[in-house]
Structure formats: structure tokens, C-alpha cells
Design a protein around this motif. Structure first.
Motif, mmCIF file in Angstrom:
data_model
loop_
_atom_site.group_PDB
_atom_site.id
_atom_site.type_symbol
_atom_site.label_atom_id
_atom_site.label_comp_id
_atom_site.label_asym_id
_atom_site.label_seq_id
_atom_site.Cartn_x
_atom_site.Cartn_y
_atom_site.Cartn_z
ATOM 1 N N ASN A 262 47.483 36.351 45.914
ATOM 2 C CA ASN A 262 47.976 35.146 45.253
ATOM 3 C C ASN A 262 48.597 34.172 46.253
ATOM 4 O O ASN A 262 48.500 32.940 46.078
ATOM 5 N N LEU A 263 49.199 34.688 47.286
ATOM 6 C CA LEU A 263 49.858 33.832 48.275
ATOM 7 C C LEU A 263 48.861 33.199 49.242
ATOM 8 O O LEU A 263 48.983 32.016 49.584
ATOM 9 N N LEU A 264 47.874 33.973 49.674
ATOM 10 C CA LEU A 264 46.976 33.502 50.731
ATOM 11 C C LEU A 264 45.618 33.037 50.212
ATOM 12 O O LEU A 264 45.109 31.994 50.630
ATOM 13 N N TRP A 265 45.018 33.828 49.322
ATOM 14 C CA TRP A 265 43.663 33.513 48.898
ATOM 15 C C TRP A 265 43.609 32.391 47.868
ATOM 16 O O TRP A 265 42.764 31.495 47.969
ATOM 17 N N ALA B 276 41.094 29.140 47.579
ATOM 18 C CA ALA B 276 40.107 28.987 46.523
ATOM 19 C C ALA B 276 40.318 27.683 45.756
ATOM 20 O O ALA B 276 39.348 26.994 45.412
ATOM 21 N N GLU B 277 41.562 27.327 45.495
ATOM 22 C CA GLU B 277 41.842 26.095 44.768
ATOM 23 C C GLU B 277 41.490 24.875 45.613
ATOM 24 O O GLU B 277 41.009 23.860 45.089
ATOM 25 N N SER C 229 40.506 34.859 41.462
ATOM 26 C CA SER C 229 41.253 36.118 41.468
ATOM 27 C C SER C 229 40.305 37.288 41.716
ATOM 28 O O SER C 229 40.003 38.060 40.794
ATOM 29 N N PRO C 230 39.814 37.436 42.932
ATOM 30 C CA PRO C 230 38.919 38.559 43.208
ATOM 31 C C PRO C 230 39.634 39.886 42.980
ATOM 32 O O PRO C 230 40.860 39.987 43.186
#
Length: 307
Positions: free
Chosen positions: A217-220, A224-225, A205-206
């Protein structure tokens, strides 16, 4: 007059060709670093690098990564792009800049309180190996079917980048087996302390302006996960979270690779700072990077989404 005639008839040396930089189009590195899956590989490298207590402490004490999240990621990508696709002069200049910054920095060992230099060769080697392992692992797992020989070439080629940050190339793994042996040797030094967990939280969560949080939340977050999921089993154990099923992560990496490669390369490469487009203008249209260039009957990139 005779001397004049001799001078006039002397062969004129051909003009120098374009500078291929440290790698050039014949290298595995040149062809693979243009693949869009490299963004996920870069995030995996950050998760892995954070497991070395001294390496991550050097970042935490000397970096504004929490307040300049995207800037740090883009600067790292810019360095890799410059080293891969820039001229020799540009790559050497980028390396000198990094070495100059590192020479001025130190940090405190979280376990002993000892001050240590950020450019300690052992730390630089860890950061390099974690990056190269992540790049190679994600490339291959996402559908870039490099042969064993090509994987070895990739590891060997990137010792040139290790030299730029201050390492002796002779002390850097030169093939995939040596890289794997390095990780076996260094594993007892790794742990997931508070600094590593702070990096994980940051990468998931940058900091983002409130209006952009839904987009993050939708793209990054899925990226990351996915990068986190692709870590080796020992990294998951150190972080204290169960490793997701390997086949699931592999399928997701292949699907993500296919989707990213379906974006026209000309559009992807327009993003600043445009290293690949500059390199193609310098070297000619035959220098267009694509892992397809490396394919053999035993090494063929998945057909969907050819870049």
C-alpha cells in the motif's frame, strides 16, 4: 613454397565485433529503456491494453495473473529487457518462445461467444501499440525530452520487437503520427467490461502476503495510481472515473522520475536478470544507456537525478 608464402601473407579478417542485438547503443530504444520510469510506463500499458475486450479476455482465460502477480510483471520486464539488451540470438529465442505459447492458446469473445486465436494479428498489434505508446508517453512526460524525430525513431525501431511476437513490421506504425492514427481507428472497439475492471483491481492491489500488505500500500499503490492517472482522456471515460488534472499527473511523473533516477544506476541494474549490465560487459563501457546520450540543444533530459 610459393603457395605457402601467398597463404601466409593473405590479410587476416578482423575478429567479429560484439553483437549489439536488435537495437544497439546508437538506438533511442537502447538509451531510453534503461530509465527506471519504464516500470510505471509498463503498468500504464497494462491498464490501456485491458480496454480491448478480446485482448483482455485472452489474458483472463489463459493466465494465472491473479495468483502470480509479481511473476507475470517480472516475466514481461524480462522479455522487454532481453529484446532490448540481449544478443540477436537471445532476442530471437525469446520471440520464438512467445510465438510458440500464443499459437497454442485461444479464448472466447465475451460479446459473441466466438473462439478466437490469441495470436490474431489485430490483437498482437493492439498490445504492441499500447505498450509503445505508454513507454513513449511516460518517458517524455516524466522529463525525457525527446525531439519529434527521436520519438519517430523510437516508434520505428520497435517494429523489430513487433516482428518477434509475430507481426509483419510493414503493418505496424512506423512513426508517432501513424501510432496516433492507429488509436483513433481502434477506439470504437474499446470498452471497460468486467475483465478490464478485474485487471484494474488487480493492478491496484495485487495479491500479497499479509505481512507485506502495508509495504504494497505504501510503495506499489502510488505507482499504480500514477500509471492509471497518465492514461489518455478516452481511457478514463471508458473506465468511468474522472481524469485527474493533467498538470498534477505531469508534476508527479517528473518528481517520480527525478527520485527514481537519483538511485545510482549501478544499484538499479543489479536487480535480476541484469540485462543492462550484461549488455555493457558485452559492448563495452561506452554502451551505458542514458537518455542524456540523446540530448541536443532542443532535447535535454531534466538535470536532477541524472542516471
Amino acid at each position: 613454397m610459393a603457395a605457402t608464402r601467398d597463404t601466409a601473407s593473405a590479410p587476416v579478417p578482423p575478429p567479429p565485433g560484439p553483437d549489439p542485438g536488435l537495437f544497439g547503443p546508437a538506438s533511442v530504444t537502447w538509451q531510453c529503456h534503461g530509465d527506471p520510469i519504464m516500470w510505471i510506463a509498463g503498468v500504464r500499458a497494462l491498464y490501456l491494453q485491458a480496454l480491448h475486450p478480446r485482448a483482455v479476455r485472452g489474458v483472463v482465460e489463459n493466465s494465472d495473473f491473479r495468483s502470480d502477480a509479481w511473476g507475470r510483471l517480472l516475466r514481461t520486464a524480462d522479455f522487454v529487457g532481453t529484446v532490448t539488451y540481449g544478443t540477436t540470438e537471445a532476442a530471437e529465442r525469446a520471440g520464438a518462445h512467445v510465438r510458440r505459447i500464443h499459437r497454442a492458446l485461444s479464448a472466447t469473445d465475451p460479446a459473441t461467444g466466438e473462439r478466437f486465436p490469441v495470436d490474431d494479428p489485430g490483437l498482437l498489434l493492439w498490445v504492441h501499440c499500447a505498450q509503445i505508446d505508454s513507454f513513449l508517453h511516460v518517458l517524455r512526460r516524466s522529463g525525457v525530452r525527446l525531439t519529434a524525430a527521436q520519438a519517430d525513431r523510437y516508434v520505428d525501431e520497435n517494429r523489430a520487437g513487433a516482428r518477434l511476437v509475430g507481426l509483419d513490421p510493414a503493418q505496424v506504425p512506423a512513426d508517432a503520427a501513424a501510432l496516433a492514427a492507429y488509436f483513433e481507428k481502434v477506439r470504437p472497439e474499446l470498452c471497460a467490461g468486467p475483465d478490464a475492471r478485474a485487471v484494474v483491481a488487480f493492478l491496484r492491489s495485487p495479491p500479497t502476503p499479509a505481512l507485506l500488505v502495508p509495504g504494497r500500500n505504501l510503495l506499489w499503490r502510488p505507482i499504480a495510481e500514477l500509471a492509471y492517472g497518465s492514461l489518455p482522456g478516452y481511457a478514463h471515460r471508458l473506465y468511468g472515473r474522472p481524469a485527474p488534472p493533467a498538470p498534477v499527473i505531469t508534476r508527479r511523473l517528473r518528481l517520480t522520475g527525478t527520485l527514481l533516477r537519483s538511485i545510482p544506476a549501478g544499484l538499479r541494474w543489479q536487480l535480476p536478470p541484469g540485462h543492462i549490465l550484461k549488455a555493457m560487459r558485452r559492448m563495452g563501457p561506452g554502451s551505458r544507456p542514458s537518455a542524456y546520450t540523446l540530448r541536443t540543444p532542443a532535447a535535454i533530459l531534466d538535470r536532477p537525478g541524472r542516471a
